[in-house]
Design a protein around this motif. Structure first.
Motif, PDB file in Angstrom:
ATOM      1  N   VAL A 130      -3.581  -6.982  11.079  1.00 48.77           N
ATOM      2  CA  VAL A 130      -4.533  -5.908  10.833  1.00 48.77           C
ATOM      3  C   VAL A 130      -5.727  -6.437  10.052  1.00 48.77           C
ATOM      4  N   SER A 131      -6.786  -5.659  10.064  1.00 48.47           N
ATOM      5  CA  SER A 131      -8.016  -6.074   9.402  1.00 48.47           C
ATOM      6  C   SER A 131      -8.436  -5.040   8.387  1.00 48.47           C
ATOM      7  N   GLU A 132      -9.638  -5.165   7.916  1.00 48.58           N
ATOM      8  CA  GLU A 132     -10.155  -4.231   6.935  1.00 48.58           C
ATOM      9  C   GLU A 132     -10.688  -2.967   7.608  1.00 48.58           C
ATOM     10  N   LEU A 133     -10.628  -1.891   6.860  1.00 48.45           N
ATOM     11  CA  LEU A 133     -11.237  -0.632   7.270  1.00 48.45           C
ATOM     12  C   LEU A 133     -12.295  -0.314   6.223  1.00 48.45           C
ATOM     13  N   VAL A 134     -13.544  -0.181   6.683  1.00 47.16           N
ATOM     14  CA  VAL A 134     -14.651   0.029   5.754  1.00 47.16           C
ATOM     15  C   VAL A 134     -15.395   1.298   6.138  1.00 47.16           C
ATOM     16  N   PHE A 135     -15.589   2.178   5.182  1.00 47.62           N
ATOM     17  CA  PHE A 135     -16.390   3.390   5.398  1.00 47.62           C
ATOM     18  C   PHE A 135     -16.806   3.926   4.040  1.00 47.62           C
ATOM     19  N   GLY A 136     -18.011   4.518   3.989  1.00 44.56           N
ATOM     20  CA  GLY A 136     -18.519   5.033   2.726  1.00 44.56           C
ATOM     21  C   GLY A 136     -18.516   3.956   1.663  1.00 44.56           C
ATOM     22  N   ASP A 137     -17.963   4.270   0.501  1.00 44.01           N
ATOM     23  CA  ASP A 137     -17.836   3.304  -0.594  1.00 44.01           C
ATOM     24  C   ASP A 137     -16.444   2.679  -0.629  1.00 44.01           C
ATOM     25  N   ASN A 138     -15.735   2.742   0.495  1.00 43.19           N
ATOM     26  CA  ASN A 138     -14.339   2.306   0.535  1.00 43.19           C
ATOM     27  C   ASN A 138     -14.168   1.055   1.387  1.00 43.19           C
ATOM     28  N   ARG A 139     -13.338   0.169   0.898  1.00 42.39           N
ATOM     29  CA  ARG A 139     -12.936  -1.020   1.653  1.00 42.39           C
ATOM     30  C   ARG A 139     -11.415  -1.131   1.527  1.00 42.39           C
ATOM     31  N   ILE A 140     -10.712  -1.034   2.684  1.00 40.52           N
ATOM     32  CA  ILE A 140      -9.250  -0.993   2.679  1.00 40.52           C
ATOM     33  C   ILE A 140      -8.711  -2.218   3.402  1.00 40.52           C
ATOM     34  N   ASP A 141      -7.863  -2.956   2.742  1.00 43.43           N
ATOM     35  CA  ASP A 141      -7.165  -4.081   3.360  1.00 43.43           C
ATOM     36  C   ASP A 141      -5.842  -3.549   3.895  1.00 43.43           C
ATOM     37  N   LEU A 142      -5.775  -3.339   5.206  1.00 46.71           N
ATOM     38  CA  LEU A 142      -4.579  -2.754   5.803  1.00 46.71           C
ATOM     39  C   LEU A 142      -3.422  -3.745   5.902  1.00 46.71           C
ATOM     40  N   ARG A 143      -3.686  -5.001   5.615  1.00 47.16           N
ATOM     41  CA  ARG A 143      -2.614  -5.991   5.602  1.00 47.16           C
ATOM     42  C   ARG A 143      -1.939  -6.029   4.227  1.00 47.16           C
ATOM     43  N   GLN A 144      -2.759  -6.042   3.173  1.00 45.07           N
ATOM     44  CA  GLN A 144      -2.216  -6.106   1.818  1.00 45.07           C
ATOM     45  C   GLN A 144      -1.918  -4.731   1.243  1.00 45.07           C
ATOM     46  N   GLY A 145      -2.517  -3.685   1.857  1.00 45.91           N
ATOM     47  CA  GLY A 145      -2.279  -2.337   1.364  1.00 45.91           C
ATOM     48  C   GLY A 145      -3.044  -1.999   0.102  1.00 45.91           C
ATOM     49  N   THR A 146      -4.184  -2.687  -0.111  1.00 43.36           N
ATOM     50  CA  THR A 146      -5.003  -2.424  -1.280  1.00 43.36           C
ATOM     51  C   THR A 146      -6.333  -1.830  -0.841  1.00 43.36           C
ATOM     52  N   ALA A 147      -6.973  -1.116  -1.745  1.00 45.40           N
ATOM     53  CA  ALA A 147      -8.247  -0.486  -1.423  1.00 45.40           C
ATOM     54  C   ALA A 147      -9.178  -0.525  -2.619  1.00 45.40           C
ATOM     55  N   THR A 148     -10.449  -0.709  -2.324  1.00 44.07           N
ATOM     56  CA  THR A 148     -11.498  -0.586  -3.328  1.00 44.07           C
ATOM     57  C   THR A 148     -12.276   0.682  -3.004  1.00 44.07           C
ATOM     58  N   THR A 149     -12.382   1.582  -3.971  1.00 40.57           N
ATOM     59  CA  THR A 149     -13.054   2.851  -3.766  1.00 40.57           C
ATOM     60  C   THR A 149     -14.077   3.074  -4.882  1.00 40.57           C
ATOM     61  N   ALA A 150     -14.847   4.148  -4.746  1.00 43.21           N
ATOM     62  CA  ALA A 150     -15.826   4.483  -5.787  1.00 43.21           C
ATOM     63  C   ALA A 150     -15.133   4.808  -7.104  1.00 43.21           C
ATOM     64  N   ARG A 151     -13.854   5.181  -7.040  1.00 37.19           N
ATOM     65  CA  ARG A 151     -13.105   5.531  -8.254  1.00 37.19           C
ATOM     66  C   ARG A 151     -12.307   4.361  -8.807  1.00 37.19           C
ATOM     67  N   GLY A 152     -12.337   3.213  -8.112  1.00 40.92           N
ATOM     68  CA  GLY A 152     -11.603   2.047  -8.589  1.00 40.92           C
ATOM     69  C   GLY A 152     -10.650   1.490  -7.546  1.00 40.92           C
ATOM     70  N   GLU A 153      -9.749   0.632  -7.996  1.00 45.02           N
ATOM     71  CA  GLU A 153      -8.790  -0.026  -7.117  1.00 45.02           C
ATOM     72  C   GLU A 153      -7.517   0.814  -7.009  1.00 45.02           C
TER      73      GLU A 153
END
Length: 235
Positions: A130-153
């Motif tokens: 799987v790859s990253e999912l990016v939209f708005g202020d969000n970046r989601i690593d669907l392989r590691q299950g981590t996300a960076t959002t406007a509210r933090g990690e």
């Protein structure tokens, strides 16, 4: 392929014995704990594929077990079994990180179907590249299950990742409820449940600038949901 290990935390012996008998008949290895404390100890020692969790336990509650589990293991699939049928109980269990909620008394066939579906989806996800999912202020690593959002990690649960994957594969399209339940949970189309809706609320809380006015996770009334990666700008 190794035999999946299921941990059952259930204090009612007659219920536990029936579930263990049928799960073992399906070929699963089953561990049984009669209290939340005992269950948490087993989770530390054993490699578990799925947790089946009662809520009303001696000592700490199933809610507390789920909360403690999720602080260290966000990925383990969790199926709650409970006689608590009110909406607020289901919402609380799902909010603490459970992946599904089955109300007692339940059909044995339905229970086994949920178990098979959750294990299959976990295996399917882990096998995917799987790859990253990016939209708005969000970046989601669907392989590691981590996300960076406007509210933090944040770290996503296994079930949150499955739902995101199904929506992302059909980004921009309306995805019917029946398809989401089948592909993300392994449920039959006729299953009546609010689990999906509760998970959408959770994703909105994570990723929407204003969860009450969603721009990315949209409800299509009478049908399902749509993931919009690039919403149209409003004047």
């Amino acid at each position: 392929m190794s035999t999946p290990t299921i941990l059952l935390i259930e204090d009612e012996q007659h219920i536990a014995e029936g579930l263990i008998f049928n799960l073992e008949a399906e070929g699963y290895r089953v561990l049984w704990a009669q209290s939340g404390e005992e269950g948490l100890e087993l989770l530390q020692r054993e490699q578990v594929s799925l947790l089946v969790l009662d809520l009303m336990l001696p000592g700490i509650s199933g809610y507390e077990v789920c909360r403690r589990l999720r602080t260290g293991n966000p990925r383990l699939p969790v199926l709650i079994l409970s006689a608590r049928a009110e909406e607020r109980d289901r919402v609380k269990g799902l909010a603490l990180g459970a992946d599904d909620y089955l109300i007692k008394p339940f059909s044995l066939d339905e229970f086994l179907l949920r178990v098979r579906g959750m294990l299959k989806r976990a295996e399917w996800y882990q096998a995917k590249t799987v790859s990253e999912l990016v939209f708005g202020d969000n970046r989601i690593d669907l392989r590691q299950g981590t996300a960076t959002t406007a509210r933090g990690e944040l770290t996503l649960t296994e079930q949150e990742l499955k739902l995101l994957r199904v929506l992302a594969e059909r980004a921009g399209e309306v995805v019917d409820r029946t398809l989401l339940l089948k592909e993300a949970w392994g449920m039959r189309p006729e299953t009546a449940t609010r689990t999906l809706d509760n998970f959408i609320v959770r994703l909105r809380r994570y990723f929407e600038p204003d969860p009450a006015r969603p721009r990315h996770f949209l409800t299509v009334r009478g049908r399902g949901y749509r993931l919009v990666l690039e919403p149209e700008k409003t004047a």
